[in-house]
Design an enzyme around this catalytic site. Structure first.
Site, PDB file in Angstrom:
ATOM      1  N   LYS A   1       0.835  -1.194   0.000  1.00 27.89           N
ATOM      2  CA  LYS A   1       0.000   0.000   0.000  1.00 27.89           C
ATOM      3  C   LYS A   1       0.873   1.249   0.000  1.00 27.89           C
ATOM      4  O   LYS A   1       1.987   1.241   0.556  1.00 27.89           O
ATOM      5  CB  LYS A   1      -0.868   0.050   1.269  1.00 27.89           C
ATOM      6  CG  LYS A   1      -1.915  -1.021   1.411  1.00 27.89           C
ATOM      7  CD  LYS A   1      -2.626  -0.886   2.751  1.00 27.89           C
ATOM      8  CE  LYS A   1      -3.653  -1.969   2.979  1.00 27.89           C
ATOM      9  NZ  LYS A   1      -4.841  -1.806   2.133  1.00 27.89           N
TER      10      LYS A   1
ATOM     11  N   ARG B   1     -10.202 -11.697   2.227  1.00 25.98           N
ATOM     12  CA  ARG B   1     -11.071 -12.747   1.694  1.00 25.98           C
ATOM     13  C   ARG B   1     -10.388 -14.116   1.724  1.00 25.98           C
ATOM     14  O   ARG B   1     -11.061 -15.138   1.804  1.00 25.98           O
ATOM     15  CB  ARG B   1     -11.526 -12.376   0.280  1.00 25.98           C
ATOM     16  CG  ARG B   1     -10.426 -12.298  -0.745  1.00 25.98           C
ATOM     17  CD  ARG B   1     -10.817 -11.469  -1.961  1.00 25.98           C
ATOM     18  NE  ARG B   1     -10.898 -10.054  -1.638  1.00 25.98           N
ATOM     19  CZ  ARG B   1     -11.265  -9.117  -2.495  1.00 25.98           C
ATOM     20  NH1 ARG B   1     -11.585  -9.449  -3.743  1.00 25.98           N
ATOM     21  NH2 ARG B   1     -11.309  -7.855  -2.136  1.00 25.98           N
TER      22      ARG B   1
END
Length: 490
Positions: free
Chosen positions: A266, A340
């Site tokens: 990020k 996920r």
């Protein structure tokens, strides 16, 4: 802060009186002609009278605070929660440590026991403060409220409302504390230390799967995300059992204690605040503890896959393929879509082992949900109409509102991989929905709802009874939903 009840005033130094108005801000006066003038200028409602059972007990030097509040249209319970919050804010502004509240006229407005509980809850949630790391100079400038005394003739109702509100607030604030802690304090191991200690004080049993056990079970979603970390992964499982249970319910919460994005690193600005990426795990633990405190007639299991997502030399790379617990193969195109992956293993394992009637998972899963819904609603995707309606009702009751997005089969086309069963991202379009569709490969035909709290788990400024930082969202929402499943027998 202690919230208590009494039938009579004790000190009468500072007394709060609530007045329902649309625009007036809280006012302070002494109990004399100034009080009467202000009361008559504000009170236009037939329910209110200056001749309350307690008013004549005030002395002339009693400081009276008029706490004004207004209706939150279509949300009665939120109205009362905000009324309680208004009181705490004015107390903090005036640096008051002890206060007594004239509940006489307020009782004529509060329509139900639940409303009264919400009033107490608003005070308790608004009094929350995470000041563990503040030094003495900062702490001495903060107002520490010692006692709030609710004065009324309704002893039983008041004490029951306080008791229930304290149970709710305690577990919401536990979740807030866990999320507000920095990542150098809370990791996969220390998270378990905290929640396991709480579980031991309740009717809850726990067990922990370590990396060796997960390897034997081929939980490669969790292991893959953890591969770049020095902290080991854990699967924390907590079980509440009730002998009168009619339902088995599974709760799964994402527990990424810090998310750098892994090898799909990020940018710096996006990494700020990533300590809150375990808010889902905090929420399901808080919800389970609250359900235990309320002695709900259901068997409830909470599962938290716990890891951080770092960039160590063993970290998985974009393009790697993982074989998950249920044997589905996943091409990992973006290591920053890690939540996920860990949820998938936890969901598949939990459903196979506990055979739940309903499953609810909750996660700070997608930035796309923040873009779609902002900070005022949690994204919900659900494969069962009755469960969906229960969550919507629970969201309205708790004001942790949800907004449903579709789970059309066509969205699965975005997850097709050239070299594996599926890939872990579906492109820019419908990012929140495709993330949920990814999870659907691991839930099968089980009645299941996915809650995306990326936008609602953390706020940058104070808002009503929510302090800057972690909101504790999901604790109250999920526990209320489970209550409704039991009550409605859906």
């Amino acid at each position: 802060m202690k919230l208590k009840h009494n039938s009579n005033f004790i000190k009468k130094d500072t007394v709060a009186v609530f007045v329902k108005v649309e625009k007036e801000t809280p006012r302070v006066c002494t109990f004399n002609e100034e009080y009467k003038e202000l009361f008559n200028s504000l009170v236009k409602d037939k329910y209110y009278t200056i001749n309350t059972p307690f008013a004549f007990g005030f002395s002339n030097n009693t400081r009276v605070i008029f706490i004004t509040y207004r209706e939150v249209k279509n949300y009665m319970y939120e109205t009362w929660k905000c009324a309680g919050s208004s009181l705490i804010k004015i107390i903090e502004q005036l640096h008051i440590q002890d206060i007594e509240i004239d509940m006489a006229d307020l009782f004529s407005e509060i329509a139900s026991m639940e409303s009264y509980t919400q009033f107490c809850l608003g005070m308790l949630l608004s009094a929350y403060s995470f000041d563990k790391y503040l030094g003495e100079n900062r702490l001495k400038n903060k107002t520490h409220i010692n006692n709030i005394l609710l004065v009324s003739e309704h002893k039983k109702d008041t004490e029951e409302a306080i008791k229930k509100a304290e149970k709710i607030a305690k577990n919401i604030c536990l979740a807030r504390d866990l999320v507000n802690e920095p990542s150098n304090t809370i990791n996969s191991l220390t998270f378990i230390d905290v929640v396991d200690n709480v579980a031991k004080s309740k009717k809850i049993t726990t067990k922990i799967l370590d990396e060796k056990k997960m390897q034997s079970l081929s939980m490669n979603g969790i292991l893959g995300v953890n591969a770049g970390s020095k902290n080991p992964p854990r699967l924390f499982i907590a079980e509440y059992r009730n002998k009168n249970a009619k339902y088995n319910i599974l709760l799964v919460g994402k527990g990424v204690t810090f998310d750098t994005g892994g090898m799909s690193l990020k940018p710096t600005e996006s990494m700020m605040g990533m300590k809150d990426d375990m808010a889902g795990a905090a929420a399901v633990c808080g919800a389970l503890f609250l359900l235990s405190d309320l002695d709900i007639n259901a068997n409830v299991t909470a599962i938290c896959p716990l890891t951080d997502n770092k960039t160590g030399s063993n970290a998985i790379n974009p393009g790697d393929v993982l074989t998950m617990y249920n044997k589905t193969t996943v091409e990992v195109l973006n290591t920053d879509a890690e939540g996920r992956l860990i949820l998938a293993d936890a969901l598949a394992y939990g459903i196979e082992k506990y055979k739940p009637d309903y499953v609810i998972d909750i996660a700070t899963l997608t930035g796309a949900c923040v873009i779609a819904l902002g900070r005022n609603a949690t994204g919900m995707m659900c494969n069962d109409e009755k469960l969906s309606e229960v969550l919507k009702e629970a969201g309205n009751d708790t004001y942790e509102r949800v907004w449903e997005l579709p789970l059309f089969d066509e969205y699965k086309d975005q997850l097709k991989s050239d070299i594996a069963d599926i890939k872990n991202i579906g492109g820019r379009e419908a990012g929140t929905i495709t993330a949920a569709q990814f999870l659907s490969y691991f839930t099968g035909d089980t009645k299941w709802a996915h809650l995306d709290i990326a936008g609602t788990s953390f706020i940058d400024s104070e808002n009503k009874y929510l302090k800057k930082g972690a909101t504790g969202v999901g604790v109250y929402l999920i526990s209320k939903a489970v209550e409704k499943i039991v009550e409605k027998e859906i």
